[in-house]
Design an enzyme around this catalytic site. Structure first.
Site, PDB file in Angstrom:
ATOM      1  CB  SER A  64      -0.902   0.034   1.242  1.00 20.43           C
ATOM      2  OG  SER A  64      -1.746  -1.090   1.288  1.00 20.43           O
TER       3      SER A  64
HETATM    4  N1  SAH Z   1      -0.915  -4.723   4.193  1.00 24.21           N
HETATM    5  C1  SAH Z   1      -0.294  -5.041   2.935  1.00 24.21           C
HETATM    6  C2  SAH Z   1      -1.217  -4.702   1.790  1.00 24.21           C
HETATM    7  C3  SAH Z   1      -1.184  -5.769   0.753  1.00 24.21           C
HETATM    8  S1  SAH Z   1      -2.445  -5.641  -0.496  1.00 24.21           S
HETATM    9  C4  SAH Z   1       1.049  -4.354   2.781  1.00 24.21           C
HETATM   10  O1  SAH Z   1       1.322  -3.409   3.538  1.00 24.21           O
HETATM   11  O2  SAH Z   1       1.848  -4.762   1.940  1.00 24.21           O
HETATM   12  C5  SAH Z   1      -3.759  -6.566   0.222  1.00 24.21           C
HETATM   13  C6  SAH Z   1      -3.476  -7.987   0.605  1.00 24.21           C
HETATM   14  O3  SAH Z   1      -4.723  -8.583   0.985  1.00 24.21           O
HETATM   15  C7  SAH Z   1      -2.922  -8.862  -0.514  1.00 24.21           C
HETATM   16  O4  SAH Z   1      -1.714  -9.440  -0.098  1.00 24.21           O
HETATM   17  C8  SAH Z   1      -4.012  -9.919  -0.748  1.00 24.21           C
HETATM   18  O5  SAH Z   1      -3.504 -11.184  -1.120  1.00 24.21           O
HETATM   19  C9  SAH Z   1      -4.681  -9.944   0.620  1.00 24.21           C
HETATM   20  N2  SAH Z   1      -6.050 -10.500   0.619  1.00 24.21           N
HETATM   21  C10 SAH Z   1      -7.004 -10.374  -0.332  1.00 24.21           C
HETATM   22  N3  SAH Z   1      -8.131 -11.023   0.043  1.00 24.21           N
HETATM   23  C11 SAH Z   1      -7.873 -11.575   1.263  1.00 24.21           C
HETATM   24  C12 SAH Z   1      -8.637 -12.368   2.179  1.00 24.21           C
HETATM   25  N4  SAH Z   1      -9.893 -12.752   1.918  1.00 24.21           N
HETATM   26  N5  SAH Z   1      -8.052 -12.745   3.327  1.00 24.21           N
HETATM   27  C13 SAH Z   1      -6.777 -12.376   3.625  1.00 24.21           C
HETATM   28  N6  SAH Z   1      -6.002 -11.626   2.806  1.00 24.21           N
HETATM   29  C14 SAH Z   1      -6.540 -11.231   1.631  1.00 24.21           C
END
Ligand code: SAH
Length: 213
Positions: A64
């Site tokens: 993000s």
């Molecule tokens: N907090 C992360 C943001 C990553 S983007 C960072 O700082 O890098 C969002 C993430 O949510 C992705 O890795 C994606 O695989 C995950 N995601 C999507 N749907 C999900 C679900 N149902 N349960 C858990 N994680 C999920």
């Protein structure tokens, strides 16, 4: 894996940018200035790490934008020893910010590749979440509930009711809600069945997906 004075200088500039965009919580800004974001990124993008932008990570996901991480974290009102549940571990950057602030972090990721990578990586640079779980964030983590705060880092088409149910009274859920773009939404649990809802502007996230079978 190095963190140099040059990186620290770039982080201080990033903190200024985020402050100018309206983040005031000193503890959030301090965490941003302490966490070496370049280590969370693929080497091809690492030199962009202190731009206020999202970047690709493995499994078609993104780390993000720092401002978005700061915005969501500020809304959580984190205090030391708070139990925080994060949905979407991804690179682990948001996880590390929460740990910097003294939270006990439980985090869930549904992409196995990212789950395995981040589970190994975070302790290597000194960040130890309470739990990193491979699973479906839609369900939350009932066995470790209730939480002081829950942060969803992917765009949710609707608000999963288990997440509201797993908040303490007074606890906060920060969740971007919507399909194409999302409205950052804050729920504060004011009673067993009562929630305050606040809508706080538009953002764009990768989608919160159902667990793969
Ligand atoms: N907090 C992360 C943001 C990553 S983007 C960072 O700082 O890098 C969002 C993430 O949510 C992705 O890795 C994606 O695989 C995950 N995601 C999507 N749907 C999900 C679900 N149902 N349960 C858990 N994680 C999920």
């Amino acid at each position: 894996m190095k963190d140099t004075n040059k990186h620290k200088g770039l982080r201080n500039q990033l903190v200024k940018i985020i402050e100018e965009k309206g983040i005031v919580d000193k503890n959030v800004l301090k965490a941003i200035s302490n966490v070496p974001r370049h280590l969370f990124m693929d080497s091809g993008f690492a030199h962009f790490a202190y731009q206020d932008k999202p970047f690709p990570i493995a499994a078609n996901q993104t780390i993000s934008q720092p401002y978005t991480v700061a915005f969501q974290t500020e809304l959580l009102h984190v205090k030391p020893n708070y139990k925080i549940l994060e949905i979407g571990t991804g690179s682990g950057y948001q996880t590390a910010i929460l740990i910097e602030m003294g939270a006990k972090v439980f985090t869930i990721e549904r992409q196995n590749e990212l789950f395995k990578k981040t589970k190994l990586f975070l302790p290597k640079i000194g960040y130890n979440p309470k739990k990193i779980i491979f699973g479906d964030g839609y369900k939350g983590l009932p066995e470790f509930a209730p939480f002081d705060g829950i942060v969803v880092t992917a765009g949710a088409p609707f608000v999963p009711s288990p997440l509201l149910a797993q908040l303490k009274i007074g606890g906060r859920l920060v969740i971007p809600v919507g399909e194409e773009t999302q409205t950052m939404t804050l729920f504060i649990r004011t009673g067993a069945k009562d929630f305050e809802k606040h809508e706080l502007g538009k953002f764009r996230f990768v989608p919160l997906l159902k667990k793969k079978n």
